[in-house]
Write a protein that holds these residues in place. Structure first.
Motif, PDB file in Angstrom:
ATOM      1  N   VAL A 168      -4.550   2.463   7.748  1.00 52.24           N
ATOM      2  CA  VAL A 168      -5.568   1.931   7.219  1.00 52.24           C
ATOM      3  C   VAL A 168      -5.512   1.834   5.731  1.00 52.24           C
ATOM      4  N   THR A 169      -5.458   0.295   5.064  1.00 50.45           N
ATOM      5  CA  THR A 169      -5.067   0.489   3.992  1.00 50.45           C
ATOM      6  C   THR A 169      -5.765  -0.877   3.308  1.00 50.45           C
ATOM      7  N   LEU A 170      -6.152  -0.793   1.947  1.00 51.23           N
ATOM      8  CA  LEU A 170      -6.661  -1.620   1.192  1.00 51.23           C
ATOM      9  C   LEU A 170      -5.701  -2.175  -0.120  1.00 51.23           C
ATOM     10  N   LEU A 171      -4.418  -1.847   0.308  1.00 52.60           N
ATOM     11  CA  LEU A 171      -3.174  -1.904  -0.458  1.00 52.60           C
ATOM     12  C   LEU A 171      -3.434  -1.258  -1.914  1.00 52.60           C
ATOM     13  N   GLU A 172      -3.785  -0.030  -1.843  1.00 51.91           N
ATOM     14  CA  GLU A 172      -4.014   0.717  -2.888  1.00 51.91           C
ATOM     15  C   GLU A 172      -2.526   1.291  -3.428  1.00 51.91           C
ATOM     16  N   ARG A 197       6.534   5.571   2.986  1.00 53.08           N
ATOM     17  CA  ARG A 197       6.385   6.357   4.428  1.00 53.08           C
ATOM     18  C   ARG A 197       7.626   7.384   4.482  1.00 53.08           C
ATOM     19  N   SER A 198       8.565   7.326   4.091  1.00 55.35           N
ATOM     20  CA  SER A 198       9.766   8.539   4.137  1.00 55.35           C
ATOM     21  C   SER A 198       9.103   9.582   3.600  1.00 55.35           C
ATOM     22  N   HIS A 199       8.266   9.765   2.678  1.00 53.75           N
ATOM     23  CA  HIS A 199       7.991  10.730   1.865  1.00 53.75           C
ATOM     24  C   HIS A 199       6.429  11.152   2.672  1.00 53.75           C
ATOM     25  N   LEU A 200       5.838  10.911   3.511  1.00 47.65           N
ATOM     26  CA  LEU A 200       4.490  11.123   4.012  1.00 47.65           C
ATOM     27  C   LEU A 200       4.361  11.397   5.403  1.00 47.65           C
ATOM     28  N   PRO A 201       3.256  12.263   5.920  1.00 43.52           N
ATOM     29  CA  PRO A 201       3.544  12.864   7.202  1.00 43.52           C
ATOM     30  C   PRO A 201       2.723  11.603   8.053  1.00 43.52           C
ATOM     31  N   VAL A 202       3.465  10.693   8.365  1.00 42.98           N
ATOM     32  CA  VAL A 202       3.034   9.473   9.026  1.00 42.98           C
ATOM     33  C   VAL A 202       4.088   9.326  10.294  1.00 42.98           C
ATOM     34  N   SER A 203       3.820   8.485  11.344  1.00 38.97           N
ATOM     35  CA  SER A 203       4.922   8.189  12.330  1.00 38.97           C
ATOM     36  C   SER A 203       4.440   6.776  12.889  1.00 38.97           C
ATOM     37  N   ALA A 204       5.316   6.365  13.885  1.00 39.16           N
ATOM     38  CA  ALA A 204       4.819   4.961  14.419  1.00 39.16           C
ATOM     39  C   ALA A 204       3.508   4.928  15.144  1.00 39.16           C
ATOM     40  N   GLN A 205       3.140   6.103  15.440  1.00 39.91           N
ATOM     41  CA  GLN A 205       1.844   6.171  16.031  1.00 39.91           C
ATOM     42  C   GLN A 205       0.501   6.078  15.174  1.00 39.91           C
ATOM     43  N   THR A 206       0.696   6.241  13.774  1.00 33.73           N
ATOM     44  CA  THR A 206      -0.341   6.474  12.889  1.00 33.73           C
ATOM     45  C   THR A 206      -0.901   5.098  12.344  1.00 33.73           C
ATOM     46  N   PRO A 207      -1.915   4.827  12.887  1.00 35.95           N
ATOM     47  CA  PRO A 207      -2.531   3.186  12.326  1.00 35.95           C
ATOM     48  C   PRO A 207      -2.886   3.352  11.047  1.00 35.95           C
ATOM     49  N   THR A 262      -6.157   6.564   1.890  1.00 36.90           N
ATOM     50  CA  THR A 262      -5.709   5.614   2.970  1.00 36.90           C
ATOM     51  C   THR A 262      -5.087   6.404   3.981  1.00 36.90           C
ATOM     52  N   LEU A 263      -4.455   7.678   3.427  1.00 38.93           N
ATOM     53  CA  LEU A 263      -3.887   8.415   4.472  1.00 38.93           C
ATOM     54  C   LEU A 263      -4.801   9.361   5.218  1.00 38.93           C
ATOM     55  N   ALA A 264      -5.856  10.079   4.783  1.00 37.96           N
ATOM     56  CA  ALA A 264      -6.761  10.786   5.380  1.00 37.96           C
ATOM     57  C   ALA A 264      -7.648  10.054   6.563  1.00 37.96           C
ATOM     58  N   ILE A 265      -7.963   8.464   5.962  1.00 35.67           N
ATOM     59  CA  ILE A 265      -8.698   7.878   7.073  1.00 35.67           C
ATOM     60  C   ILE A 265      -7.760   7.305   8.173  1.00 35.67           C
ATOM     61  N   SER A 266      -6.458   7.135   8.046  1.00 36.68           N
ATOM     62  CA  SER A 266      -5.372   6.775   8.833  1.00 36.68           C
ATOM     63  C   SER A 266      -5.261   7.821   9.863  1.00 36.68           C
ATOM     64  N   LYS A 267      -4.982   9.124   9.311  1.00 40.29           N
ATOM     65  CA  LYS A 267      -4.945  10.175  10.214  1.00 40.29           C
ATOM     66  C   LYS A 267      -6.050  10.508  11.091  1.00 40.29           C
ATOM     67  N   ALA A 268      -7.276  10.172  10.558  1.00 35.29           N
ATOM     68  CA  ALA A 268      -8.424  10.308  11.419  1.00 35.29           C
ATOM     69  C   ALA A 268      -8.374   9.363  12.370  1.00 35.29           C
ATOM     70  N   ALA A 269      -8.154   8.281  12.106  1.00 39.90           N
ATOM     71  CA  ALA A 269      -7.828   7.130  13.125  1.00 39.90           C
ATOM     72  C   ALA A 269      -7.013   7.516  14.227  1.00 39.90           C
ATOM     73  N   GLU A 270      -5.911   8.086  13.649  1.00 38.79           N
ATOM     74  CA  GLU A 270      -4.902   8.521  14.769  1.00 38.79           C
ATOM     75  C   GLU A 270      -5.533   9.503  15.666  1.00 38.79           C
ATOM     76  N   GLY A 307       0.735  -1.219   0.106  1.00 42.35           N
ATOM     77  CA  GLY A 307       0.144  -0.096  -0.204  1.00 42.35           C
ATOM     78  C   GLY A 307       0.681   1.162   0.015  1.00 42.35           C
ATOM     79  N   VAL A 308       0.330   2.396  -0.234  1.00 39.47           N
ATOM     80  CA  VAL A 308       1.043   3.784  -0.647  1.00 39.47           C
ATOM     81  C   VAL A 308       1.895   4.203   0.814  1.00 39.47           C
ATOM     82  N   ILE A 309       1.278   3.944   1.862  1.00 36.25           N
ATOM     83  CA  ILE A 309       1.780   4.485   2.906  1.00 36.25           C
ATOM     84  C   ILE A 309       3.056   3.817   3.363  1.00 36.25           C
ATOM     85  N   GLU A 310       3.075   2.501   3.370  1.00 39.83           N
ATOM     86  CA  GLU A 310       4.304   1.910   3.887  1.00 39.83           C
ATOM     87  C   GLU A 310       5.157   1.886   2.495  1.00 39.83           C
TER      88      GLU A 310
END
Length: 373
Positions: free
Chosen positions: A37-41, A25-35, A81-89, A19-22
């Motif tokens: 949420v992916t469908l392998l987009e 990852r180094s180019h995206l605003p996520v951290s180890a605390q970001t859950p 995937t990123l918007a929902i992951s950050k909403a979950a965070e 999926g695009v987040i993993e």
């Protein structure tokens, strides 16, 4: 004797796409605390288009970035995937969007995956059934509004000011962050950025995000250049081209039937910084490109997707590639973004062809129909 069920065997040395987040990852605003949420987009095909290349120019190498191969059938999944992951965070329990179809399909799917409630406002009577069915099957709370997309989005903004609900339209900055990965993938496959990047423009989040992706890859020295960004709106829904809001946008390309794009400024910045342009194509030109892709390239898209190809063919007819700097190029690499799958709008497909009538179950009737003799 029963056989134990296990995961499918993976080919030796073939890593699973994460999926695009993993993947980025180094180019995206996520951290180890970001859950996540992916469908392998992501990882959508970049398809060579030889028939289209021949029509455009002898030196053109056209590729089709087929975003309809994302899990819910459109490019929206990259940002969702990123918007929902950050909403979950942020511990959100509900998300909200206005939609002409694809955003609602994506938001409802990713919200379901995250265990969140999803609320969708749609323009009544102006959403393709394929997209509406997706939102409904994922159990989103769908509310048809007697108004257009822009009116729906205004209501969404008002609701978000009064209630603790996360908006997942492209005004959400994480949507843009996720959608920029499309540009990363194009560069990874080609080995560099293309000469020209051609995309449909509706709410303008896509061209904004893709330009951001190219610039970031250039800054990271992953590419040697950035492309000229060319966007195409439908003539009846072309506020950026006209330079003013279109109160009642009209086009058969429902996904880009938007009169006041949320990312208007971002789109203008993308074309200004890249020496590109945003132009308009007619519904007739869109449908011709739609049919050409299906008949000659074997790629079935929703009508809005074909705006990029319609625009490219229009440039060709205007002898765009006989001008500098293209005139001196040995080869011109062009990527057209195809934003959504054709099954999003099956009614348009059936309206564009002759539906065959049944024949008698006999060989003579079949031979006659197929003109075999």
């Amino acid at each position: 004797m029963s056989v134990p069920v296990s995961e499918p065997a993976m080919r030796q040395g073939a890593p699973r796409w994460p999926g695009v987040i993993e993947a980025y990852r180094s180019h995206l605003p996520v951290s180890a605390q970001t859950p996540v949420v992916t469908l392998l987009e992501g990882n959508t095909p970049l398809i060579p288009a030889p028939a289209l290349s021949r029509k455009v120019h002898p030196r053109a190498r056209v590729f089709l970035k087929y975003e309809g191969m994302n899990p819910t059938g459109s490019f929206k999944d990259r940002g969702m995937t990123l918007a929902i992951s950050k909403a979950a965070e942020a511990k959100s329990v509900a998300v909200l969007c206005a939609s002409t179809g694809n955003t609602s399909a994506s938001a409802s799917a990713y919200a379901a995956r995250a265990g969140m409630r999803c609320i969708v406002l749609i323009p009544s009577g102006n959403i393709a059934l394929g997209k509406l069915s997706q939102a409904l099957i994922h159990q989103a709370a769908v509310v048809p509004v007697n108004g257009n997309f822009d009116e729906c989005l205004n209501l969404v903004k008002e609701i978000a000011q009064k209630f603790p609900i996360t908006v997942v339209n492209s005004i959400n900055p994480y949507r843009i962050e996720g959608q920029k990965t499309c540009a990363f993938e194009i560069c990874d496959v080609l080995g560099d950025a293309p000469d020209l990047h051609v995309t449909p423009v509706g709410n303008a989040g896509n061209i904004t995000a893709q330009w951001k992706g190219y610039r970031e890859y250039q800054a990271a020295k992953r590419v040697s250049r950035v492309p000229v960004m060319l966007g195409f709106q439908a003539k009846g829904a072309a506020p950026i081209v006209l330079g003013k809001i279109v109160a009642k946008p009209k086009t058969i390309a429902t996904a880009i039937r938007i009169g006041n794009p949320a990312s208007w400024k971002g789109a203008l910045a993308a074309v200004k910084e890249s020496d590109g342009a945003i132009s308009a194509v007619t519904d007739k030109e869109i449908l011709q490109a739609y049919m050409l892709l299906a008949k000659e390239e074997g790629v079935f898209v929703e009508p809005a997707s074909a705006a990029s190809v319609a625009g490219l063919l229009k440039l060709s007819a205007e002898r765009y590639f006989d001008r500098q700097p293209w005139k001196s190029r040995d080869a011109i690499t062009i990527v057209c973004i195809l934003t959504g799958h054709g099954l999003k709008d099956p009614e348009r497909a059936l309206a564009s062809v002759r539906v065959p009538k049944p024949v008698a179950p006999t060989m003579p009737a079949l031979i006659k129909r197929l003109k075999l003799c």
